[in-house]
Motif scaffolding. Structure first.
Motif, PDB file in Angstrom:
ATOM      1  N   GLY A 244       2.291   5.792 -15.225  1.00 25.99           N
ATOM      2  CA  GLY A 244       2.225   6.456 -16.518  1.00 25.99           C
ATOM      3  C   GLY A 244       2.292   7.958 -16.355  1.00 25.99           C
ATOM      4  N   SER A 245       2.047   8.683 -17.434  1.00 29.25           N
ATOM      5  CA  SER A 245       2.075  10.142 -17.359  1.00 29.25           C
ATOM      6  C   SER A 245       0.798  10.659 -16.701  1.00 29.25           C
ATOM      7  N   ASN A 246       0.784  11.956 -16.422  1.00 30.97           N
ATOM      8  CA  ASN A 246      -0.380  12.628 -15.813  1.00 30.97           C
ATOM      9  C   ASN A 246      -0.769  12.003 -14.479  1.00 30.97           C
ATOM     10  N   ASN A 247       0.259  11.485 -13.749  1.00 28.98           N
ATOM     11  CA  ASN A 247       0.028  10.896 -12.437  1.00 28.98           C
ATOM     12  C   ASN A 247      -0.991   9.760 -12.492  1.00 28.98           C
ATOM     13  N   THR A 248      -0.895   8.906 -13.503  1.00 30.57           N
ATOM     14  CA  THR A 248      -1.784   7.755 -13.644  1.00 30.57           C
ATOM     15  C   THR A 248      -1.007   6.478 -13.331  1.00 30.57           C
ATOM     16  N   HIS A 249      -1.713   5.485 -12.785  1.00 33.01           N
ATOM     17  CA  HIS A 249      -1.057   4.272 -12.328  1.00 33.01           C
ATOM     18  C   HIS A 249      -1.942   3.062 -12.622  1.00 33.01           C
ATOM     19  N   ILE A 250      -1.273   1.925 -12.789  1.00 29.49           N
ATOM     20  CA  ILE A 250      -1.995   0.681 -13.013  1.00 29.49           C
ATOM     21  C   ILE A 250      -1.248  -0.442 -12.307  1.00 29.49           C
ATOM     22  N   ALA A 251      -1.998  -1.310 -11.617  1.00 27.44           N
ATOM     23  CA  ALA A 251      -1.405  -2.444 -10.908  1.00 27.44           C
ATOM     24  C   ALA A 251      -1.473  -3.681 -11.785  1.00 27.44           C
ATOM     25  N   THR A 252      -0.430  -4.489 -11.726  1.00 28.45           N
ATOM     26  CA  THR A 252      -0.400  -5.731 -12.500  1.00 28.45           C
ATOM     27  C   THR A 252      -0.377  -6.914 -11.539  1.00 28.45           C
ATOM     28  N   VAL A 264      -5.107  -3.679 -13.200  1.00 27.76           N
ATOM     29  CA  VAL A 264      -6.088  -2.974 -12.371  1.00 27.76           C
ATOM     30  C   VAL A 264      -5.745  -1.490 -12.334  1.00 27.76           C
ATOM     31  N   LYS A 265      -6.642  -0.675 -12.830  1.00 26.77           N
ATOM     32  CA  LYS A 265      -6.430   0.772 -12.807  1.00 26.77           C
ATOM     33  C   LYS A 265      -6.681   1.299 -11.402  1.00 26.77           C
ATOM     34  N   VAL A 266      -5.766   2.118 -10.899  1.00 27.99           N
ATOM     35  CA  VAL A 266      -5.896   2.679  -9.557  1.00 27.99           C
ATOM     36  C   VAL A 266      -5.914   4.204  -9.632  1.00 27.99           C
ATOM     37  N   LYS A 267      -6.563   4.822  -8.659  1.00 26.00           N
ATOM     38  CA  LYS A 267      -6.710   6.277  -8.667  1.00 26.00           C
ATOM     39  C   LYS A 267      -5.400   6.991  -8.362  1.00 26.00           C
ATOM     40  N   GLY A 268      -4.589   6.367  -7.542  1.00 24.63           N
ATOM     41  CA  GLY A 268      -3.314   6.974  -7.165  1.00 24.63           C
ATOM     42  C   GLY A 268      -2.380   5.908  -6.643  1.00 24.63           C
ATOM     43  N   LYS A 269      -1.135   6.289  -6.355  1.00 25.48           N
ATOM     44  CA  LYS A 269      -0.176   5.290  -5.884  1.00 25.48           C
ATOM     45  C   LYS A 269      -0.130   5.196  -4.359  1.00 25.48           C
ATOM     46  N   ASP A 270      -1.005   5.938  -3.688  1.00 26.43           N
ATOM     47  CA  ASP A 270      -1.080   5.821  -2.234  1.00 26.43           C
ATOM     48  C   ASP A 270      -1.650   4.464  -1.863  1.00 26.43           C
ATOM     49  N   THR A 271      -1.300   3.977  -0.697  1.00 25.74           N
ATOM     50  CA  THR A 271      -1.661   2.618  -0.307  1.00 25.74           C
ATOM     51  C   THR A 271      -3.165   2.403  -0.214  1.00 25.74           C
ATOM     52  N   GLU A 272      -3.925   3.412   0.193  1.00 20.80           N
ATOM     53  CA  GLU A 272      -5.381   3.260   0.293  1.00 20.80           C
ATOM     54  C   GLU A 272      -6.002   3.007  -1.077  1.00 20.80           C
ATOM     55  N   SER A 273      -5.580   3.773  -2.083  1.00 19.55           N
ATOM     56  CA  SER A 273      -6.129   3.613  -3.434  1.00 19.55           C
ATOM     57  C   SER A 273      -5.758   2.254  -4.016  1.00 19.55           C
ATOM     58  N   PRO A 341       4.619   2.322 -23.562  1.00 21.10           N
ATOM     59  CA  PRO A 341       5.942   2.834 -23.185  1.00 21.10           C
ATOM     60  C   PRO A 341       5.852   3.810 -22.017  1.00 21.10           C
ATOM     61  N   LYS A 342       6.992   4.022 -21.369  1.00 17.32           N
ATOM     62  CA  LYS A 342       7.038   4.993 -20.280  1.00 17.32           C
ATOM     63  C   LYS A 342       6.601   6.357 -20.797  1.00 17.32           C
ATOM     64  N   GLY A 343       5.747   7.020 -20.048  1.00 15.06           N
ATOM     65  CA  GLY A 343       5.195   8.299 -20.495  1.00 15.06           C
ATOM     66  C   GLY A 343       3.785   8.153 -21.019  1.00 15.06           C
ATOM     67  N   THR A 344       3.315   6.885 -21.189  1.00 12.75           N
ATOM     68  CA  THR A 344       1.946   6.661 -21.645  1.00 12.75           C
ATOM     69  C   THR A 344       0.963   6.954 -20.517  1.00 12.75           C
ATOM     70  N   SER A 345      -0.124   7.613 -20.838  1.00 17.16           N
ATOM     71  CA  SER A 345      -1.151   7.895 -19.835  1.00 17.16           C
ATOM     72  C   SER A 345      -2.130   6.729 -19.771  1.00 17.16           C
ATOM     73  N   TRP A 346      -2.532   6.386 -18.532  1.00 20.45           N
ATOM     74  CA  TRP A 346      -3.481   5.290 -18.333  1.00 20.45           C
ATOM     75  C   TRP A 346      -4.918   5.804 -18.233  1.00 20.45           C
ATOM     76  N   LEU A 347      -5.141   7.077 -18.553  1.00 18.42           N
ATOM     77  CA  LEU A 347      -6.468   7.665 -18.382  1.00 18.42           C
ATOM     78  C   LEU A 347      -7.532   6.952 -19.215  1.00 18.42           C
ATOM     79  N   ALA A 348      -7.166   6.519 -20.432  1.00 17.02           N
ATOM     80  CA  ALA A 348      -8.148   5.890 -21.318  1.00 17.02           C
ATOM     81  C   ALA A 348      -8.304   4.390 -21.045  1.00 17.02           C
ATOM     82  N   THR A 349      -7.536   3.868 -20.091  1.00 20.77           N
ATOM     83  CA  THR A 349      -7.601   2.435 -19.786  1.00 20.77           C
ATOM     84  C   THR A 349      -8.823   2.121 -18.948  1.00 20.77           C
ATOM     85  N   ARG A 350      -9.436   0.980 -19.214  1.00 20.49           N
ATOM     86  CA  ARG A 350     -10.570   0.555 -18.412  1.00 20.49           C
ATOM     87  C   ARG A 350     -10.121   0.214 -16.996  1.00 20.49           C
ATOM     88  N   LYS A 351     -11.074   0.134 -16.075  1.00 19.57           N
ATOM     89  CA  LYS A 351     -10.751  -0.102 -14.670  1.00 19.57           C
ATOM     90  C   LYS A 351     -10.006  -1.412 -14.474  1.00 19.57           C
TER      91      LYS A 351
END
Length: 353
Positions: A244-252, A264-273, A341-351
């Motif tokens: 998503g926007s603002n460097n936010t990511h979510i795993a499905t 699953v909300k993740v802190k970053g797209k690096d493999t450790e996170s 949609p693309k560009g949506t921020s995942w910041l408000a999404t639960r973990k």
């Protein structure tokens, strides 16, 4: 006041940079060789569209410094311009214009005249698309229709065989797209190119030797058990990472039999996170529903062995550029994009959802 950061490369280093880029080396490899970050190399290459500037050369038809010194000595010795021209094998008018242009009979100096002539020769020629707006608009319209620059150039030659002002080479189109400083074709038109490439890469460029896309000890999807393939047994999942926007990511994670989906909300797209967040959620599932996960070739799951050790779930990887091998997950991601949609921020999404 913030000052623009400079890469701090000398002329020799920049020459080496462009030569390495032309030889097909990656930004990271070039950066390491010059002791710079890849972003610093990109900041130099990108404004030029990845196209190395051609070094200026003197035309063989212009006066050389040695000829100008002969002119200076001849004027000092009161030799006529016709005699000077004859000794140099030049036209008298050439010598006359040279002297008049650079100080006259009394103040002509060879070194100053040569330097001034070299500087005056800088006449950046505007490309044909900049000179002819009608042609530029027509090219832009064809690009929006997904036409390749080669197709456009060939079509223009057939449509306007007798009008050179309505013809342009495919190379000029590419350069006008890649080099935005020309201010001719908008950057947004690059997304209509079939490769969607933002700058030119060398034909020698290769991902060989780079860590990108190389997952250590990856187990192919071809080794996945038959029970996962026919969806007879629950617990086999397909996964992916949505950005998503603002460097936010979510795993499905989508269960293949029931289509039950976990976000699953993740802190970053690096493999450790990613591995840490997925492991935490998968461990909450019943043991009988933890059988396998099928993922694409994204490096976010490069530490898949740690994930397997933490959860007991085997990870299988799809073949390169084969998203249909995770068709359930791809379809689910498409449905999710209707609501996010693309560009949506995942910041408000639960973990986890």
């Amino acid at each position: 006041m913030n000052q623009k950061r400079r890469c701090g490369l000398s002329f020799a280093q920049k020459t080496l940079l462009w030569q390495r880029w032309k030889d097909g080396e990656s930004l990271s490899d070039i950066g390491r060789s010059l002791g710079k970050h890849a972003a610093s190399i990109h900041a130099i290459v990108r404004p030029h569209g990845g196209i190395m500037s051609i070094a200026r050369k003197r035309s063989t038809r212009v006066l050389t410094l040695a000829e100008r010194e002969e002119i200076s000595r001849g004027l000092h010795a009161d030799v006529s311009m016709r005699q000077i021209a004859a000794s140099l094998g030049r036209s008298p008018s050439t010598i006359s214009r040279e002297v008049a242009r650079h100080g006259g009979l009394k103040t002509y100096r060879a070194a100053l005249a040569d330097a001034r002539a070299w500087d005056n020769a800088r006449r950046p020629k505007r490309c044909r698309l900049a000179v002819h707006p009608k042609l530029c608009r027509l090219v832009a319209r064809k690009l929006r229709l997904k036409w390749a620059p080669q197709q456009i150039a060939g079509w223009l030659k057939q449509q306007y065989p007798d009008d050179e002002t309505m013809q342009v080479s495919h190379e000029t189109i590419y350069r006008s797209l890649f080099i935005q400083a020309r201010g001719v074709l908008k950057a947004e038109l690059m997304k209509h190119l079939r490769t969607r490439r933002m700058m030119r890469r060398s034909k020698k460029a290769s991902a060989k030797g780079q860590p990108r896309g190389q997952i250590i000890d990856a187990v192919s999807i071809r080794e996945r058990p038959a029970e996962a393939e026919d969806r007879a047994v629950p617990g086999h999942r397909e996964g992916d990472l949505l950005t998503g926007s603002n460097n936010t990511h979510i795993a499905t994670l989508v269960e293949r039999q029931s289509r039950f989906t976990i976000l699953v909300k993740v802190k970053g797209k690096d493999t450790e996170s990613v591995v840490s967040a997925l492991s935490k959620q998968v461990r909450k599932l019943p043991a009988e529903l933890r059988r396998s996960v099928t993922w694409d070739r994204g490096m976010e799951l490069a530490q898949h062995m740690q994930f397997t050790f933490a959860t007991g779930v085997q990870v299988y990887f799809c073949d390169p550029q084969s998203p249909w091998q995770r068709g359930t997950n791809e379809n689910t991601n498409g449905l999710l994009r209707q609501y996010f949609p693309k560009g949506t921020s995942w910041l408000a999404t639960r973990k986890a959802i």
